[in-house]
Write a protein that holds these residues in place. Structure first.
Motif, short mmCIF file in Angstrom:
data_model
loop_
_atom_site.label_atom_id
_atom_site.label_comp_id
_atom_site.label_asym_id
_atom_site.label_seq_id
_atom_site.Cartn_x
_atom_site.Cartn_y
_atom_site.Cartn_z
N PRO B 30 0.83 -1.21 0.00
CA PRO B 30 0.00 0.00 0.00
C PRO B 30 0.86 1.27 0.00
N ALA B 31 0.44 2.26 -0.76
CA ALA B 31 1.15 3.53 -0.80
C ALA B 31 0.31 4.63 -0.17
N MET B 32 -1.01 4.48 -0.27
CA MET B 32 -1.89 5.55 0.18
C MET B 32 -3.21 4.94 0.61
N ARG B 33 -3.79 5.53 1.65
CA ARG B 33 -5.12 5.10 2.07
C ARG B 33 -5.96 6.33 2.33
N THR B 233 7.42 -0.62 6.05
CA THR B 233 6.29 -1.16 6.83
C THR B 233 5.65 -0.12 7.74
N GLU B 234 6.16 1.10 7.75
CA GLU B 234 5.58 2.11 8.66
C GLU B 234 4.15 2.48 8.23
N CYS B 261 3.34 3.61 3.73
CA CYS B 261 1.99 4.01 3.34
C CYS B 261 1.52 5.22 4.16
N VAL B 262 0.89 6.16 3.49
CA VAL B 262 0.35 7.35 4.14
C VAL B 262 -1.17 7.27 4.09
N SER B 263 -1.82 7.46 5.26
CA SER B 263 -3.28 7.41 5.30
C SER B 263 -3.86 8.80 5.50
N THR B 281 2.71 4.01 13.21
CA THR B 281 3.95 3.61 13.88
C THR B 281 4.89 4.80 14.00
N TYR B 282 4.59 5.84 13.23
CA TYR B 282 5.44 7.02 13.20
C TYR B 282 4.49 8.19 13.20
#
Lengths: 265, 663
Positions: B30-33, B233-234, B261-263, B281-282
């Motif tokens: 995943p790259a974006m959510r 994995t962050e 991945c950025v949500s 996680t970050y």
């Protein structure tokens, strides 16, 4: 819908009220009132307290049965009916006092608006799987669109009883929208709201009209709102129609000014 | 300049190149959510590449040329993040702008940046841009993400995102070479090219356009990833303004370099729920966010049942004693560790889960000083919260706290590859690969900020302590002097006041005066809760702020600050002698604080001049004030009040300091 199409659609009457009179014993709530609502317009009904505005909505919605006069809805003469029949015909409404299920979440309250659209029988719903689940998913998606439209994602799971009044009104509008109405009746949608809430609500009413092409009839006391929102305004006083026209015509109508400000005798 | 090296030795020194790399090595990750209709929708790196390619071709078809500036205005939305990469693929320059600015503020940035395109979130932003479009002759096209309410607008120069993608798809179908040309253009991009303009928030005067190269952002991001071992994995939640350098580095730079991945939250009101669901996680947040979270927890705990309250207070004591030690890897007795483990099970774990921090690997706070109690609260729960000190001009990192060297009152040693020196007058200067190229169209400001050999004047006054950690006390030019020559760092004093949960904002005065004074803004959440528990009745913010009991409580806080200052040598002279509680909240819409919540002291001083004068008129204990306020819809109104002024007694300087002074 583009502007031209909307104008054409306005030509047709979705609702024609002809010579309606309603009385409760000796009290005449509505006396011989006639007016029409065109498809796709925002129609306001105004008037001083006790003028018969809410009674008129109740007549349209089938809750009261007038003693005289006829109602034509979507080109057909309407007989006395129960409100739920009106609902199946595409008339939805909100109430002057919020009438939600206070203990249920926003989501469930709006879901309840889909009740009439549910086709799968009750036993299936007890089992939940199969057709009932498919149907629920479909309705849930519709409801999520409404939640997105009214920007109430943050309160999706909150019991409505815990919400501030302005938001409750918005949830009520959401429930009415869930019925996918053709004619939406709003009874004082902005009563008791502050300026910001009123502006938000006005925005939503305009957007509902714009985006879904829903015809709207509303009762409202805030004259600024009425004059800005509506295409045509009907004025009632003591159960009688005293004026009917565009906001500009109404503003300058002597009868209306007298009814609101009083006359010297 | 060297940049992210892949095994094959290819150089990934621009974002579009990194996107190509990520699509090939992390393709199905995943790259974006984004949460849409109540469900998290995910895009993989491969899918993002496909969208960005069509998007770029569509933009090109609409006339976007290399070197054009593209304003990006809106909340954190996937499509706006993709705009960065699409625009950069064409060699054009993205210019994110603060989304909650009013039209008049926004027009300055759009005009100054010569924006040719504006890519915006929704109708609200479209309306703002269109309302000032007559002042923007260079603006050619406006593109929007959400089409709600926009159907009836004139679509000659207005386009929906979907239409642009369709246009790109048509280009691809029509001409199979189009994609090759796009890729060839991307290959030509260099790390030294201009990557982005980030406008400063304008704490002082008009915002300045900070020109940053691809290298500036990428090298900072790579250093940041290496510093905390961040990998693909962050999970992060993007919720801070896209125009801010922090978000640009964390949600774009670090995501593209590390491949994580950025949500994007569902809406601005659902951030807390969304964080709980994503479990980042970050995590990055200004101190204010941590303060608000802590206030909420405290308030909720006070309303909880007796057993829960008891458990909470018992285990929080354990955490206070040993939590930070355990986190820092210091020695702690076996019994304490056992108790801490129990606490983790009963209190800390559920609490962290509530805050959406169960999976947190590392969290940062920056932008303002954080209260020591707030800082240690989070750390004692086992959350690795750290501080960094950064600036837009530095591509964010100047100093950063490494694990094991964490203190609440310093901002840590220099970040990797950063050199720092302190000027004669106490100003902090730094040099790093993240240092900006120039201020756009402002040679004078560039010259006065950046020296020929690359040192940047931070404008902040600070010093290194014995352990080599930087301590920032105030803006260098804000450090003032009382009439008797005593130095006063107003922000230092304000921060001490703001560390009390009941005080939301404070403004200290004293430069060129006889003594120090302060305006106080109460914190509504915390004070109203206090009022409820103490049966204090009030009808409005104004009434609560002026309540005698509230005044007495705040006076106690001011005295405590004076006590602290009295123990700090030279600062003893900077004690607050008089204060007042403002009748309204300081608001960015009135220009009193910036969009990043920094007080504009000078402006506040001007605006409330009668109040400041009254503070320095020892006979006055009440002052009438009437101010213009701007409502959220842009209309103006008047707000009037009689504000009470209180004297505060001076605290004695503790004895050991007297001795020091005598020696």
């Amino acid at each position: 819908m583009n502007v031209a199409a909307k104008d054409i659609a306005k030509g047709q009457n979705i609702l024609e009220i002809d010579g309606i009179s309603l009385s409760f014993g000796g009290v005449k709530a509505i006396r011989d009132v006639s007016f029409d609502v065109k498809k796709g317009e925002i129609r306001a009904i105004i008037g001083p307290n006790g003028a018969g505005k809410t009674s008129m909505l109740n007549v349209i919605n089938g809750f009261y049965h007038p003693q005289e006069g006829t109602i034509n809805y979507k080109g057909a003469k309407r007989h006395d009916m129960r409100p739920y029949v009106a609902a199946t015909q595409g008339i939805a409404r909100t109430f002057q006092n919020v009438a939600l299920f206070a203990g249920m979440s926003t989501l469930d309250n709006i879901m309840s608006g889909r009740m009439l659209k549910m086709k799968v029988s009750l036993p299936w719903h007890f089992i939940r799987f199969g057709p009932a689940e498919r149907e629920e998913l479909e309705h849930r998606e519709r409801v999520e669109h409404i939640i997105d439209f009214l920007e109430i994602q943050a309160i999706r799971r909150t019991p409505v009883g815990r919400l501030p009044y302005g938001l409750q009104k918005r949830v009520e509008l959401g429930r009415a929208l869930a019925m996918e109405p053709e004619l939406l009746l709003l009874d004082e949608p902005m009563a008791g709201m502050n300026l910001e809430e009123k502006e938000d609500m006005s925005r939503y009413i305009l957007d509902v009209n714009d985006q879904f092409g829903t015809t709207i009839a509303l009762i409202e006391h805030d004259m600024g709102v009425v004059m800005d929102l509506s295409d045509r305004v009907l004025v009632l006083d003591y159960g009688e129609k005293i004026a009917d026209g565009t906001p500009d015509e109404i503003k300058n109508n002597q009868n209306v000014i007298d009814a609101y400000l009083g006359v010297a005798h | 300049m060297a940049a992210a090296k892949a095994p094959e030795g290819a150089v990934y020194d621009t974002f579009p190149k990194l996107l190509l790399r990520n699509a090939s090595i992390y393709g199905d990750r995943p790259a974006m959510r984004e949460k849409d209709l109540g469900i998290w929708q995910t895009w993989t790196w491969k899918e993002v590449l496909e969208i960005v390619r069509r998007y770029a071709l569509g933009l090109k078809k609409l006339g976007l040329k290399p070197g054009d500036k593209v304003a990006i205005i809106g909340d954190n939305r996937p499509r706006l993040y993709w705009t960065f990469a699409a625009v950069q693929s064409l060699g054009a320059i993205p210019v994110p702008s603060y989304q909650d600015a009013v039209a008049e503020e926004m027009v300055y940035v759009l005009k100054h940046a010569d924006a040719a395109f504006a890519i915006v979130e929704d109708q609200e932003q479209v309306d703002k841009v269109l309302s000032v479009s007559d002042q923007l002759p260079k603006l050619k096209k406006v593109i929007y993400d959400d089409d709600r309410g926009l159907q009836e607008y004139d679509h000659k120069n207005l386009h929906g995102f979907e239409q642009v993608i369709e246009l790109g798809q048509k280009e691809m179908d029509k001409d199979p070479k189009a994609l090759e040309r796009l890729d060839a253009g991307i290959a030509k991009g260099k790390g030294t090219d201009v990557g982005v303009f980030l406008y400063t928030s304008g704490t002082t005067g008009q915002p300045k356009g900070v020109v940053l190269s691809n290298d500036n952002i990428l090298l900072s991001a790579i250093n940041g990833n290496a510093f905390d071992n961040l990998d693909e994995t962050e999970e992060v939640l993007a919720y801070l303004p896209m125009a801010w350098v922090g978000d640009h580095v964390f949600s774009y730079g670090q995501s593209y370099t590390a491949g994580f991945c950025v949500s994007c939250p569902e809406s601005r009101d659902t951030i807390n729920d969304d964080r709980r669901e994503i479990g980042p996680t970050y995590f990055f947040a200004p101190p204010r966010v941590f303060e608000i979270l802590l206030t909420q927890i405290t308030v909720n705990m006070e309303d909880a049942g007796a057993l829960k309250r008891k458990m909470y207070s018992y285990f929080m004591d354990v955490a206070k004693r040993s939590g930070e030690k355990i986190l820092n890897g210091e020695s702690v007795s076996f019994m304490e560790r056992l108790k801490y483990q129990l606490g983790e099970f009963f209190v800390y774990g559920p609490l962290k889960n509530q805050m959406g921090m169960s999976r947190l690997k590392v969290g940062y706070t920056a932008g303002e000083a954080i209260g020591p109690e707030i800082f240690s609260f989070y750390r004692s729960l086992g959350l690795n919260l750290k501080q960094l000190y950064g600036q837009t001009e530095a591509g964010i990192y100047v100093t950063i706290q490494p694990d094991g060297e964490i203190r609440s009152d310093t901002v840590g040693p220099p970040a990797p590859d950063v050199e720092i020196k302190i000027d004669k007058n106490g100003e902090v200067l730094y040099r790093s690969p993240g240092v900006f190229l120039e201020y756009y169209k402002n040679k004078a400001a560039t010259r006065s900020t950046k020296t020929k050999d690359g040192w940047v004047h931070s404008g902040d006054a600070g010093f290194f302590d014995d352990e080599g950690h930087l301590r920032v006390i105030d803006r260098a030019k804000d450090v003032g002097k009382l009439k008797d020559g005593t130095l006063i760092p107003p922000k230092y004093i304000e921060n001490k006041l703001k560390f009390f949960p009941n005080i939301q904002e404070a403004v200290a005065f004293g430069d060129g005066r006889e003594y120090c004074t302060a305006f106080i803004n109460i914190d509504l959440t915390s004070v109203s809760n206090w009022a409820e528990r103490n049966s204090v009745i009030y009808g409005s913010y104004q009434e609560l702020a002026g309540h005698p009991d509230v005044y007495s409580m705040i006076e106690e806080h001011v005295r405590e600050v004076n006590r602290q200052l009295a123990g700090e040598g030279d600062l003893a002279g900077a004690q607050i002698r008089r204060f007042l509680i403002l009748h309204k909240e300081l608001d960015p819409d009135d220009g009193e604080i910036t969009r990043t919540a920094k007080v504009r002291r000078g402006f506040v001083g001007e605006r409330y001049k009668p109040l400041v004068d009254a503070l320095y008129n020892k006979k006055k204990y009440k002052q009438h004030i009437s101010t213009e306020v701007t409502f959220e819809d842009g209309r103006a109104g008047k707000l009037a009040a009689d504000v009470e002024i209180r004297d505060v007694p001076l605290e004695e300087i503790p004895e050991h300091h007297m001795q020091e002074a005598a020696e």
